[in-house]
Design a protein around this motif. Structure first.
Motif, short mmCIF file in Angstrom:
data_model
loop_
_atom_site.label_atom_id
_atom_site.label_comp_id
_atom_site.label_asym_id
_atom_site.label_seq_id
_atom_site.Cartn_x
_atom_site.Cartn_y
_atom_site.Cartn_z
N ALA A 287 0.82 -1.22 0.00
CA ALA A 287 0.00 0.00 0.00
C ALA A 287 0.85 1.27 0.00
O ALA A 287 0.39 2.32 -0.44
N LEU A 288 2.07 1.18 0.51
CA LEU A 288 2.94 2.35 0.56
C LEU A 288 3.70 2.58 -0.74
O LEU A 288 4.55 3.47 -0.82
N SER A 289 3.42 1.77 -1.76
CA SER A 289 4.07 1.98 -3.05
C SER A 289 3.73 3.39 -3.55
O SER A 289 2.67 3.93 -3.21
N PRO A 290 4.64 4.03 -4.29
CA PRO A 290 5.84 3.48 -4.92
C PRO A 290 7.07 3.41 -4.03
O PRO A 290 8.15 3.14 -4.52
N ALA A 291 6.93 3.69 -2.73
CA ALA A 291 8.08 3.63 -1.83
C ALA A 291 8.47 2.19 -1.55
O ALA A 291 7.61 1.30 -1.50
N GLU A 292 9.78 1.95 -1.35
CA GLU A 292 10.27 0.63 -0.99
C GLU A 292 10.29 0.50 0.53
O GLU A 292 10.84 1.35 1.22
N VAL A 293 9.67 -0.56 1.04
CA VAL A 293 9.57 -0.76 2.48
C VAL A 293 10.46 -1.92 2.89
O VAL A 293 10.38 -3.02 2.33
N THR A 294 11.33 -1.67 3.90
CA THR A 294 12.24 -2.71 4.38
C THR A 294 11.48 -3.76 5.17
O THR A 294 11.72 -4.96 5.02
N GLY A 295 10.60 -3.34 6.04
CA GLY A 295 9.84 -4.27 6.86
C GLY A 295 8.67 -3.58 7.53
O GLY A 295 8.60 -2.34 7.60
#
Length: 495
Positions: A287-295
């Motif tokens: 859901a937080l795309s386009p950001a890359e989420v580590t965890g």
């Protein structure tokens, strides 16, 4: 007049789309209203229509009497004889009425008003029934005029209303511009029918996607949820009923042609198509795309609070301009999401609280559950556990051995941060016991035990429990190695 009226009936049926019966009833009621205005009653009035509507006639039914007391309903025998010789007192006779000469001028006006009102109501009811069934559908019209920032749209039979609050800030319209909008409501008013339109409703995007994506139309791909800040950004979560169909790819289309058509219709509004997942961690990450989420860390499952950890260079993208991206992600997932960088997370209370919770979860009625595998570690990332298992590292001892010999660094897809996170969980959640020492101590002769520098009782007395988390501590410690709380020992005299 009769022929003129018949022509008017045919025009109403052909041009306005009224049914023949509704028009005939309206004409009949208007004539009777004019008749009543002239003669005081319409009980004896009869209106007849020719089968082909070529003629409309008005008749008055009267009783033949010797002496007339009510001219509206009675006729003398002498006057009746002039109309037909074969009659006698007590018979009912029908007399042809000519509205042009027999009706009063005010009565004619009353009749006209009656038929106009009746036909207006019929038209309103007919259109209401037609458009009420279209609520939730897209309709196309043309810009007609604007008043008080409300746009009036020509829909053909009726006029649509596009209020300011349902207009996208990106869009500007001019005379005769084509407008595609969603019908959200249909209302009756004194001025006519109101068709309320919207271009900001999430269902507007849903309908456009159904037109552009055949897989959505035939239910192979379904839309889980759409959230939108009209004119700025839309997030759409989709999933597929077939494993061989990629839901995101189906919506985007070959070379992005499908999603480009949707973006074009929304005047360049940004759209994020993402995959829905039942695992809240995965769904929040998507859901937080386009950001890359580590965890993603679940802080409180009951209150649906979560923390997303992102690299430093992805923090602004995850938050979005004025918090738009994370705000839409909150609404899409129905979770309250906090976003922190990896550095902020490592030094934050959440990491301490997570480790503390993991340690406290081990204690159960004064004892603890034995943890032997990586997957059993409290708070472990399922994806990391699966990746380790795929490389034959399932036991915690396997992990420690692989770390020591450098095997972990050769596993594709396993980052240094992942390794550090697992090691931190092991350090905070697992207590290692030297089984050989334990067995040796149990088997040692009594003489050897007594030769220790301090008796067993004295050794046991040197250990205490942390008042915060219950972990094992010693008198020489200033902070708890498990939860990090500061320690201070005070003893009374003689102890």
């Amino acid at each position: 007049m009769a022929s003129d009226m018949a022509e008017a009936i045919r025009q109403l049926i052909q041009e306005k789309g009224f049914s023949e019966d509704s028009v005939k009833n309206s004409i009949e009621n208007s004539i009777k209203a004019a008749y009543k205005k002239t003669f005081g009653t319409a009980d004896n009035c009869e209106v007849r229509f020719a089968d082909d509507l070529s003629e409309v006639t008005v008749w008055a039914k009267k009783i033949i009497v010797e002496e007339v007391e009510d001219p509206a309903t009675e006729i003398s025998l002498e006057d009746a004889k002039e109309l037909t010789e074969d009659c006698e007192v007590g018979d009912e006779i029908q007399i042809l009425i000519d509205p042009k000469t027999d009706f009063e001028r005010s009565a004619v006006q009353t009749g006209k008003q009656s038929v106009h009102q009746s036909l207006t109501e019929i038209q309103k009811d007919s259109l209401y029934a037609e458009y009420k069934d279209k609520v939730g559908e897209i309709i196309i019209g043309y810009y007609q005029r604007e008043r008080n920032e409300t746009i009036y749209v020509d829909l053909g039979k009726v006029e649509g209303i596009l209020p300011k609050k349902f207009q996208s800030e990106r869009e500007v319209y001019h005379k005769n511009d084509r407008i595609k909008a969603l019908i959200t409501d249909v209302r009756k008013s004194t001025s006519g029918l109101q068709i309320i339109l919207s271009r900001t409703d999430p269902d507007f995007v849903r309908n456009i996607l159904e037109l552009e994506v055949p897989e959505i139309y035939d239910k192979t791909v379904e839309i889980f949820k759409i959230v939108r800040e009209a004119g700025y950004r839309t997030k759409i979560a989709v999933y597929s009923h077939r494993e061989d169909v990629d839901p995101v790819g189906a919506c985007v289309g070959l070379k992005g042609v499908r999603i480009k058509n949707v973006i074009s219709e929304l005047e360049g509004e940004k759209i994020d198509i993402l995959k829905y997942d039942e695992d809240p961690r995965v769904f929040i990450k998507n859901a937080l795309s386009p950001a890359e989420v580590t965890g993603v860390v679940i802080l409180d499952e009951e209150k649906r609070q979560a923390l997303a950890v992102v690299p430093e260079n992805q923090f602004s993208l995850a938050i979005g301009k004025q918090g738009l991206n994370v705000r839409l992600a909150n609404r899409l997932t129905d979770w309250s999401i906090d976003v922190k960088t990896e550095e902020q997370y490592e030094s934050s209370d959440e990491l301490i609280a997570e480790s503390r919770k993991a340690a406290m979860d081990l204690f159960n009625d004064g004892g603890y559950d034995e943890i032997s595998t990586v997957a059993e570690l409290p708070g472990i990332n399922p994806a990391v556990a699966e990746l380790l298992a795929a490389n034959n590292i399932t036991e915690i001892e396997d992990f420690i051995a692989a770390e020591e010999d450098g095997t972990l660094n050769n596993i594709e897809g396993l980052s240094a941060d992942d390794i550090a996170a697992v090691k931190a969980l092991i350090d905070s959640s697992v207590e290692f016991v030297d089984e050989e020492n334990e067995e040796g101590e149990q088997e040692a002769p009594a003489e050897e035990a007594e030769s220790e520098e301090a008796p067993a009782e004295d050794a046991e007395e040197e250990y205490y429990e942390c008042p915060e988390c219950g972990a094992r501590i010693t008198i020489d410690m200033t902070t708890c190695p498990n939860c990090g709380i500061g320690l201070s020992f005070e003893f009374e005299d003689g102890e």
